[in-house]
Each structure stands twice: as structure tokens, then as C-alpha cells.
Design an enzyme around this catalytic site. Structure first.
Site, mmCIF file in Angstrom:
data_model
loop_
_atom_site.group_PDB
_atom_site.id
_atom_site.type_symbol
_atom_site.label_atom_id
_atom_site.label_comp_id
_atom_site.label_asym_id
_atom_site.label_seq_id
_atom_site.Cartn_x
_atom_site.Cartn_y
_atom_site.Cartn_z
ATOM 1 N N SER A 69 0.796 -1.236 0.000
ATOM 2 C CA SER A 69 0.000 0.000 0.000
ATOM 3 C C SER A 69 0.827 1.284 0.000
ATOM 4 C CB SER A 69 -0.953 0.008 1.200
ATOM 5 O OG SER A 69 -2.033 -0.856 0.978
ATOM 6 N N LYS A 72 0.088 3.779 -2.713
ATOM 7 C CA LYS A 72 -0.938 4.818 -2.669
ATOM 8 C C LYS A 72 -0.359 6.227 -2.589
ATOM 9 C CE LYS A 72 -4.561 1.852 -0.683
ATOM 10 N NZ LYS A 72 -3.948 0.597 -0.252
ATOM 11 N N SER A 133 -5.914 3.486 4.619
ATOM 12 C CA SER A 133 -5.417 2.747 3.452
ATOM 13 C C SER A 133 -6.544 2.005 2.746
ATOM 14 C CB SER A 133 -4.312 1.763 3.877
ATOM 15 O OG SER A 133 -3.555 1.341 2.765
ATOM 16 N N LYS A 258 3.195 6.322 5.224
ATOM 17 C CA LYS A 258 2.356 5.263 4.647
ATOM 18 C C LYS A 258 2.899 3.882 4.964
ATOM 19 C CE LYS A 258 -1.306 4.122 2.565
ATOM 20 N NZ LYS A 258 -1.332 2.982 3.515
#
Length: 443
Positions: A69, A72, A133, A258
Site C-alpha cells: 500500500s 498509494k 489505506s 504510509k
């Protein structure tokens, strides 16, 4: 900030022929007792100074690994681009497609519940992406921006390549395995494909995101938020970055950025924090699987943040317009002055490991062969600030360079003053002297 006084061994550059214009060592090294980088319990790890992109720790940071993720962050960057361009705003209404709905209903993944055909604001979908997320929300944003997820992936390819990242694999906007996306996979890819990049690559993404759109931290730093509070869709979103205030691994000043976890990638985390006016970016990849060892990526990030902040110090290596008094002036041909002093064109600040002192720094002066004639002289007239070479510094120990692959440890060397051309008779006299001198050497 540490200030290093530059002490040079006297060297002469005048009269050198181009064939021997080799680097000159201006100082000598001594043993450096700098702190060693910690062993990081992760497959890859990286620490980068945000302001300069200087690398402070590198553990297998060029290895290609699953990014999950952390993908992203690229979606976030393109979203901010679209808002900046006026193509979208935070109140833009996004209608949930069948694909985005299907992804959002997989509760084995990180998600907020989305209703097919329902309208959501771009802002609330972005908050779900940045804080929780949420994969379905990410797909919905991608479709709103580019029309389809594959089209958004194409934009992501263009984006990272514009930053010099050429070794990567990006198949979707979420970082999930293609196997989680059913038939909605990128053309030409396989079900088992998953997004891949190096720690240096993902740190480059984070660096551009933070530099160009620092407002990303306003949302990434939120520990928890209720999605669509007061509606049937309401769900508490707790940030997966457990280093934020009030969460399990709280560390003061951490405000992003993140996480990412899949069975293929393991547990990943791109972190960032600012202490004493200096921000760093950290990346850990493959720090356990994130299930049996949920704390590992944050423990290791805490360790390397300590190292990045506590074991490195900003140093003023060279001040701009510093006349290099211990470097012999360069001889001038046909000038009103016989020689000209040289100076640094700009200042140079660098992060040095604790333990590195003035005597540990080595300077090398390289004269630009094309700037001088065959006798190692400058030809008048000469303007102040005329570039004639470079000054390069190194220190004993591993110099890890910069995120873009350069070293940034050079300072241009320029003339410290102007020298006008001598009068006609003086120039003619020099010519005759050279001419008859050359004849005498033949006989």
C-alpha cells in the site's frame, strides 16, 4: 551546526601543462570514530535527510521488493496535481463504480464500506485512503481522475519515470496482489503480479510528495477519524501508522507517511518525522510479515530514526566566496596582473556522522583543463567569478551519496577578482618573448 574551518596544504597550479592537471589532495585524513549504522531487522532499510536527500543509512536499499500500500503515495501525488490544476476539488462528487464497490466489500483487506452507485465527496475518499489505506476508496479516486484504474496506472508509470525511477513494476493503484482484484487487472499482467520498487525508489516518491504537497501531512498525521460520521457508512478509521500520537508505538513528531502489508511484500513502512528543525524520511521493507510480528516495522523505524537524528550533524563545510588563500594564485597571461586568486563559488553544507572532525575531511582541487592554456595559465581579460575548477571533499568512512545518485560534495572554484587585459605593447612584448624563447629552445 558544526562549522569546519578549511585548512589547505599549499599547492601550486600555475604553469602546469594540461597533461598533468590531476587532482591535488589538500588535506590528509585521520581515523574517524563515527557511530556505526544499526543492523535493521528488515530486508531493506533507508534513512534520507529530507531537505538535501542525502542518504544516512542504506541497507539493501536498491533491492526490488513488494511495496504493497505504499503504492498509494503515487495516487496521492496525482490527486494533489489534479486539485492544484483546478480539475478537481475536495467537494467533487465521486460515484462508486461496480469495481470500486467490489473491492470495498472485501473485509480481509483494509477498507471502508462503499455503496455501489452512491455519491461520496473526494475529500472523504481521500481521508479513507490516507488514514485507513482503504482500497475501494483508492480505486474510486483513481477512476475519477483517469477514467479507469489502468489509465491511472499509466499515469503512475509516467510520474515515477519523470523522477528517474526506471526499475519498478506497478500494476494497480492499491498495492494489492492482482489476485485480489478479480478480472480487473492491468492489461498484460498476471494474477500473481504485485507492485515492486526499491527502498530508494519509494523514498523518492515520498520525497517528491512531501516537497511538492506538504499538506499531505495534515491528513497522514491523523491518528483516528470516523468515516462518514452520522451515516450508515460510519466506521472508525484508526491509522495503520502506529507511531502517531496516542497509538501503540507513539513517537513524538512522527507525522506520516504510509504503511503497506501483503504476504508477498511483508510489513513495510515509509515514515517521516521532524526534530529540531530537521526532517528525515525512513523506509523499512520486509520487516516481518506484519501478522506474527506486528510491531517490528515500527520498532525498526524507531531505531533508524534515532540514528538519523542523533548520529548525524549538519556541518558548514565551505562558506561561499571563501578565498583559498593557501592555494597558489593562477598565473595570468597578457593581464594587467600576473596572477589571480581563486575562491569558492557557493557554500556547502553537509551532514556528517558524529565523530568526524575538521582533520578528517579531505579536499581535492581539480582544475578545468579547458579553462587554462597549455602552460596552465588563464588568458586575460578575466571576469570575477569565472569558473576554473571544482573543490571536492570526502571524509574517511562510507559516503552514501544522495537519493538521485549524485554526491553533491563539490563546490565550484572561481576567480576572486577581475583582471583586465594588458596594453597593446605589453601583449606584443609577451608574444616576442614567447616567440624568441621558443627559437632559442630549438637551437
Amino acid at each position: 551546526m558544526k562549522i569546519l574551518k578549511n585548512q589547505f596544504k599549499k599547492i601550486a597550479v600555475s604553469g602546469l601543462s594540461a597533461s598533468v592537471l590531476l587532482p591535488f589532495v589538500i588535506n590528509t585524513n585521520s581515523t574517524v570514530l563515527a557511530a556505526e549504522a544499526p543492523e535493521v531487522d528488515a530486508e531493506s532499510a533507508l534513512v534520507v535527510d529530507f531537505e538535501t536527500n542525502q542518504i544516512l543509512l542504506d541497507q539493501n536499499a536498491d533491492d526490488q521488493r513488494g511495496i504493497a500500500s505504499m503504492t498509494k503515495m503515487m495516487v496521492e501525488y496525482i490527486l494533489f496535481q489534479e486539485i492544484e490544476a483546478g480539475n478537481l476539488d475536495w467537494n467533487t462528487e465521486v460515484t462508486i463504480s461496480d469495481y470500486a464497490y467490489q473491492v470495498s466489500q472485501n473485509y480481509e483487506l483494509s477498507n471502508v464500506p462503499l455503496k455501489k452507485g452512491e455519491v461520496y465527496s473526494l475529500e472523504e475518499l481521500y481521508q479513507a485512503l490516507a488514514i485507513y489505506s482503504a482500497n475501494g476508496a483508492t480505486v474510486a479516486i483513481a477512476e475519477q481522475i483517469a477514467g479507469s484504474e489502468p489509465a491511472m496506472v499509466d499515469r503512475m508509470h509516467e510520474l515515477v519515470e519523470s523522477w528517474g525511477i526506471t526499475d519498478y513494476e506497478i500494476y494497480n493503484t492499491t498495492g494489492l496482489s492482482n489476485a485480489s482484484l478479480g478480472e480487473n487487472i492491468y492489461p498484460g499482467s498476471a494474477a500473481e503480479d504485485e507492485n515492486v520498487m526499491s527502498a530508494k525508489g519509494i523514498a523518492t516518491v515520498a520525497s517528491h510528495l512531501l516537497k511538492d504537497y506538504p499538506e499531505v501531512l495534515d491528513t497522514s498525521s491523523i491518528p483516528s477519524m470516523v468515516f462518514r460520521e452520522g451515516t450508515d457508512d460510519a466506521i472508525l478509521m484508526k491509522n495503520w501508522n502506529w507511531m502517531l500520537e496516542g497509538l501503540l508505538h507513539e513517537r513524538p513528531n512522527v507525522d506520516g507517511l504510509k504503511t503497506g502489508t501483503t504476504p508477498f511484500a511483508g510489513a513495510n513502512f515509509t515514515g517521516t518525522s521532524m526534530e529540531d528543525g530537521r526532517r528525515i524520511i525512513t523506509v523499512v521493507m520486509g520487516a516481518g510479515d506484519g501478522i506474527e510480528n506486528k510491531n517490528q516495522r515500527f520498532d525498526e523505524t524507531d531505531k533508524i530514526m534515532d540514528y538519523g537524528f542523533n548520529e548525524w550533524e549538519a556541518a558548514s563545510i565551505m562558506e561561499g566566496n571563501t578565498v583559498l588563500e593557501d592555494v597558489d594564485p593562477i598565473m595570468v597571461r597578457n593581464g594587467k596582473e600576473d596572477s589571480v586568486e581563486v575562491m569558492s563559488a557557493e557554500s556547502l553544507e553537509y551532514l556528517l556522522p558524529n565523530g568526524v572532525e575538521q582533520e578528517d575531511v579531505t579536499w581535492t582541487f581539480d582544475v578545468d583543463e579547458e579553462a587554462l592554456n597549455k602552460d596552465g595559465e588563464l588568458e586575460a581579460p578575466i571576469e570575477k567569478g569565472q569558473e576554473i575548477g571544482t573543490l571536492t571533499f570526502t571524509y574517511e568512512g562510507e559516503n552514501l551519496g544522495y537519493l538521485d545518485g549524485s554526491e553533491h560534495n563539490k563546490v565550484s572554484v572561481v576567480t576572486a577578482e577581475s583582471v583586465d587585459r594588458a596594453g597593446f605593447f605589453s601583449v606584443i612584448g609577451t608574444w616576442f618573448s614567447d616567440f624568441f624563447g621558443g627559437l632559442m629552445e630549438r637551437f
